[in-house]
Write a protein that holds these residues in place. Structure first.
Motif, PDB file in Angstrom:
ATOM      1  N   ALA A 210     -49.907  57.888 -32.323  1.00  0.00           N
ATOM      2  CA  ALA A 210     -49.259  59.067 -31.881  1.00  0.00           C
ATOM      3  C   ALA A 210     -49.816  59.352 -30.760  1.00  0.00           C
ATOM      4  O   ALA A 210     -48.746  60.121 -29.977  1.00  0.00           O
ATOM      5  N   TYR A 211     -50.991  59.317 -30.224  1.00  0.00           N
ATOM      6  CA  TYR A 211     -51.335  59.776 -29.002  1.00  0.00           C
ATOM      7  C   TYR A 211     -50.486  59.017 -27.683  1.00  0.00           C
ATOM      8  O   TYR A 211     -50.105  59.554 -26.894  1.00  0.00           O
ATOM      9  N   ALA A 212     -50.418  57.931 -28.063  1.00  0.00           N
ATOM     10  CA  ALA A 212     -49.783  56.893 -27.113  1.00  0.00           C
ATOM     11  C   ALA A 212     -48.159  57.470 -27.180  1.00  0.00           C
ATOM     12  O   ALA A 212     -47.546  57.542 -25.970  1.00  0.00           O
ATOM     13  N   PHE A 213     -47.589  57.613 -28.038  1.00  0.00           N
ATOM     14  CA  PHE A 213     -46.145  58.077 -28.025  1.00  0.00           C
ATOM     15  C   PHE A 213     -46.228  59.274 -27.235  1.00  0.00           C
ATOM     16  O   PHE A 213     -45.351  59.537 -26.421  1.00  0.00           O
ATOM     17  N   CYS A 214     -47.005  60.370 -27.684  1.00  0.00           N
ATOM     18  CA  CYS A 214     -46.751  61.820 -27.027  1.00  0.00           C
ATOM     19  C   CYS A 214     -47.064  61.592 -25.558  1.00  0.00           C
ATOM     20  O   CYS A 214     -46.364  62.207 -24.601  1.00  0.00           O
ATOM     21  N   GLU A 215     -47.903  60.699 -24.968  1.00  0.00           N
ATOM     22  CA  GLU A 215     -48.446  60.621 -23.664  1.00  0.00           C
ATOM     23  C   GLU A 215     -47.287  59.907 -22.975  1.00  0.00           C
ATOM     24  O   GLU A 215     -47.021  60.372 -21.799  1.00  0.00           O
ATOM     25  N   LEU A 216     -46.779  58.708 -23.600  1.00  0.00           N
ATOM     26  CA  LEU A 216     -45.794  57.915 -22.913  1.00  0.00           C
ATOM     27  C   LEU A 216     -44.411  58.476 -22.791  1.00  0.00           C
ATOM     28  O   LEU A 216     -43.631  58.232 -22.039  1.00  0.00           O
ATOM     29  N   ALA A 217     -43.901  59.149 -23.912  1.00  0.00           N
ATOM     30  CA  ALA A 217     -42.517  59.462 -24.284  1.00  0.00           C
ATOM     31  C   ALA A 217     -42.480  60.881 -24.708  1.00  0.00           C
ATOM     32  O   ALA A 217     -41.319  61.421 -24.374  1.00  0.00           O
ATOM     33  N   GLY A 218     -43.463  61.656 -25.212  1.00  0.00           N
ATOM     34  CA  GLY A 218     -43.361  62.959 -25.773  1.00  0.00           C
ATOM     35  C   GLY A 218     -42.881  63.841 -24.437  1.00  0.00           C
ATOM     36  O   GLY A 218     -42.366  65.119 -24.885  1.00  0.00           O
ATOM     37  N   PHE A 219     -43.108  63.792 -23.244  1.00  0.00           N
ATOM     38  CA  PHE A 219     -42.659  64.665 -22.430  1.00  0.00           C
ATOM     39  C   PHE A 219     -41.561  64.141 -21.383  1.00  0.00           C
ATOM     40  O   PHE A 219     -41.330  64.889 -20.325  1.00  0.00           O
ATOM     41  N   ARG A 220     -40.869  63.191 -21.788  1.00  0.00           N
ATOM     42  CA  ARG A 220     -39.788  62.728 -21.033  1.00  0.00           C
ATOM     43  C   ARG A 220     -38.713  63.290 -21.585  1.00  0.00           C
ATOM     44  O   ARG A 220     -38.436  63.676 -22.722  1.00  0.00           O
ATOM     45  N   THR A 221     -37.744  63.737 -20.508  1.00  0.00           N
ATOM     46  CA  THR A 221     -36.396  64.226 -20.773  1.00  0.00           C
ATOM     47  C   THR A 221     -35.483  64.216 -19.576  1.00  0.00           C
ATOM     48  O   THR A 221     -35.958  63.907 -18.504  1.00  0.00           O
ATOM     49  N   PRO A 222     -34.017  63.992 -19.763  1.00  0.00           N
ATOM     50  CA  PRO A 222     -33.196  63.925 -18.735  1.00  0.00           C
ATOM     51  C   PRO A 222     -33.535  65.143 -17.628  1.00  0.00           C
ATOM     52  O   PRO A 222     -33.735  66.200 -18.076  1.00  0.00           O
ATOM     53  N   PRO A 223     -33.270  65.229 -16.545  1.00  0.00           N
ATOM     54  CA  PRO A 223     -33.468  66.249 -15.620  1.00  0.00           C
ATOM     55  C   PRO A 223     -32.247  67.246 -15.636  1.00  0.00           C
ATOM     56  O   PRO A 223     -31.208  66.619 -16.111  1.00  0.00           O
ATOM     57  N   LEU A 224     -32.560  68.285 -15.231  1.00  0.00           N
ATOM     58  CA  LEU A 224     -31.454  69.390 -15.331  1.00  0.00           C
ATOM     59  C   LEU A 224     -30.510  68.914 -14.225  1.00  0.00           C
ATOM     60  O   LEU A 224     -30.807  68.316 -13.297  1.00  0.00           O
ATOM     61  N   GLN A 225     -29.305  69.152 -14.341  1.00  0.00           N
ATOM     62  CA  GLN A 225     -28.188  68.810 -13.524  1.00  0.00           C
ATOM     63  C   GLN A 225     -28.026  70.095 -12.571  1.00  0.00           C
ATOM     64  O   GLN A 225     -27.916  71.163 -12.981  1.00  0.00           O
ATOM     65  N   HIS A 226     -27.572  69.750 -11.357  1.00  0.00           N
ATOM     66  CA  HIS A 226     -27.092  70.757 -10.648  1.00  0.00           C
ATOM     67  C   HIS A 226     -25.875  71.560 -11.037  1.00  0.00           C
ATOM     68  O   HIS A 226     -24.969  70.784 -11.532  1.00  0.00           O
ATOM     69  N   SER A 227     -25.695  72.700 -10.945  1.00  0.00           N
ATOM     70  CA  SER A 227     -24.634  73.426 -11.487  1.00  0.00           C
ATOM     71  C   SER A 227     -24.653  75.008 -10.801  1.00  0.00           C
ATOM     72  O   SER A 227     -25.774  75.228 -10.368  1.00  0.00           O
ATOM     73  N   GLY A 228     -23.811  75.686 -11.307  1.00  0.00           N
ATOM     74  CA  GLY A 228     -23.537  76.899 -10.618  1.00  0.00           C
ATOM     75  C   GLY A 228     -24.164  78.000 -11.624  1.00  0.00           C
ATOM     76  O   GLY A 228     -23.808  79.248 -11.459  1.00  0.00           O
ATOM     77  N   ARG A 229     -24.903  77.505 -12.457  1.00  0.00           N
ATOM     78  CA  ARG A 229     -25.178  78.413 -13.731  1.00  0.00           C
ATOM     79  C   ARG A 229     -26.494  79.364 -13.158  1.00  0.00           C
ATOM     80  O   ARG A 229     -27.169  79.014 -12.147  1.00  0.00           O
ATOM     81  N   PRO A 230     -26.430  80.442 -13.869  1.00  0.00           N
ATOM     82  CA  PRO A 230     -27.556  81.617 -13.301  1.00  0.00           C
ATOM     83  C   PRO A 230     -28.789  80.884 -13.884  1.00  0.00           C
ATOM     84  O   PRO A 230     -29.124  80.121 -14.810  1.00  0.00           O
ATOM     85  N   ALA A 231     -30.025  81.640 -13.177  1.00  0.00           N
ATOM     86  CA  ALA A 231     -31.433  81.050 -13.267  1.00  0.00           C
ATOM     87  C   ALA A 231     -31.722  81.355 -14.553  1.00  0.00           C
ATOM     88  O   ALA A 231     -32.530  80.728 -15.354  1.00  0.00           O
ATOM     89  N   ALA A 232     -31.495  82.337 -15.464  1.00  0.00           N
ATOM     90  CA  ALA A 232     -31.875  82.522 -16.737  1.00  0.00           C
ATOM     91  C   ALA A 232     -31.256  81.935 -17.786  1.00  0.00           C
ATOM     92  O   ALA A 232     -31.721  81.545 -18.809  1.00  0.00           O
ATOM     93  N   GLU A 233     -29.805  81.521 -17.418  1.00  0.00           N
ATOM     94  CA  GLU A 233     -29.331  80.198 -18.317  1.00  0.00           C
ATOM     95  C   GLU A 233     -30.118  78.983 -18.030  1.00  0.00           C
ATOM     96  O   GLU A 233     -30.268  78.487 -19.300  1.00  0.00           O
ATOM     97  N   ILE A 234     -30.533  78.598 -17.165  1.00  0.00           N
ATOM     98  CA  ILE A 234     -31.366  77.449 -16.877  1.00  0.00           C
ATOM     99  C   ILE A 234     -32.365  77.638 -17.380  1.00  0.00           C
ATOM    100  O   ILE A 234     -33.191  76.652 -18.075  1.00  0.00           O
TER     101      ILE A 234
END
Length: 165
Positions: free
Chosen positions: A57-81
């Motif tokens: 569980a520790y290994a999974f959380c440390e290696l994969a638990g905090f990974r996510t695709p990066p936010l994409q550039h867009s014209g969205r307002p900061a509150a929506e991001i």
């Protein structure tokens, strides 16, 4: 003094409730498994299974638990991001919780197999700090997740409120 967003306050309250369930279930199982006291320590294979589950569980959380695709550039307002960042962080938090809580949940049937409360106690003692470390929505976990979100160059506003920028 840093401000706390409503999303963070809500996630912190939820994490507190989820974390609090482990000691309550442990106390309940005390009345089922430890009616005659703690009893003998179980065979070493049962606590070893719990320790192995904790390491995985520790290994999974440390290696994969905090990974996510990066936010994409867009014209969205900061509150929506910021709202999207918190939604993704919350989803990740629940996934990490499920993985960490599995350490405790595995200890329950094992305790009945070996008829020893010790296994539940070991599972709880290992799971509570693991859940707190990997799941608690504090600055460590926010910063780790924000780094993944912001790896594409778009600010996530996860570690600071939109109005602070």
């Amino acid at each position: 003094m840093p401000t706390v967003s409503p999303a963070q306050r809500s996630l912190t309250m939820t994490a507190s409730a989820l974390l609090g369930a482990i000691p309550l279930i442990t106390l309940t199982l005390w009345f089922v498994l430890a009616a005659d006291g703690m009893g003998d320590f179980p065979p070493t294979w049962a606590p070893s299974v719990v320790l192995l589950a904790a390491a995985l569980a520790y290994a999974f959380c440390e290696l994969a638990g905090f990974r996510t695709p990066p936010l994409q550039h867009s014209g969205r307002p900061a509150a929506e991001i910021e709202a999207e960042s918190w939604r993704r962080f919350t989803t990740s938090t629940f996934l990490r919780f499920a993985v960490c809580e599995a350490v405790f949940l595995i200890s329950i049937p094992l305790a009945f197999v070996v008829d020893s409360f010790w296994v539940v106690l070991i599972g709880a003692v290992i799971a509570v700090p693991l859940v707190f470390w990997e799941v608690w929505p504090g600055s460590r976990n926010q910063q780790r997740f924000a780094a993944s979100l912001e790896s594409g160059g778009v600010p996530s506003y996860l570690t600071g409120r939109v109005q602070d920028y």
